[in-house]
Write a protein that holds these residues in place. Structure first.
Motif: not given
Length: 124
Positions: A2-7, A116-117
């Motif tokens: 699972v990849q998580l992408v923050e924005s 990644q933060g």
């Protein structure tokens, strides 16, 4: 995997608001609890907020309770963190995480996927 992408991070002034978003790459993450952690320079990563897979039972650290709100629609793999009345001590890199179970937790060990933060900087 699972990849998580923050924005949504950025530079704001004391008292301002920001809304962070995190989206998981796999729909199966909709069955997992999700959380937000943060790490300030020279400090350990700390818990901020968490929520279960249904978007209920939110948990907050004492440092953000009453100012931050975690939000997630039922069964969705996207989670938001609304941050109000930001203070300089909120300056940190904010990380989104997907839990091993369907429930949120304040313990980082209960999460097995991390984004990644995104940097949040609050100027005084």
């Amino acid at each position: 995997q699972v990849q998580l992408v923050e924005s949504g991070g950025g530079l704001v002034q004391t008292g301002d608001s920001l809304r962070l978003s995190c989206t998981a790459s796999r729909r199966t993450a909709s069955n997992n609890g999700m959380g937000w952690f943060r790490q300030a320079p020279g400090k350990e990563r700390e818990f901020v907020a968490a929520i279960n897979w249904r978007g209920g039972s939110p948990l907050y650290s004492d440092a953000v309770k009453g100012r931050f709100t975690i939000f997630r629609e039922y069964g969705q793999s996207k989670v938001d963190l609304q941050m109000n009345n930001l203070q300089p001590e909120d300056t940190a890199i904010y990380y989104c995480a997907a839990a091993r179970s369907s429930y949120g937790s304040s313990s980082a060990s209960q999460y097995n996927y991390w984004g990644q933060g995104t940097q949040v900087t609050v100027s005084s």
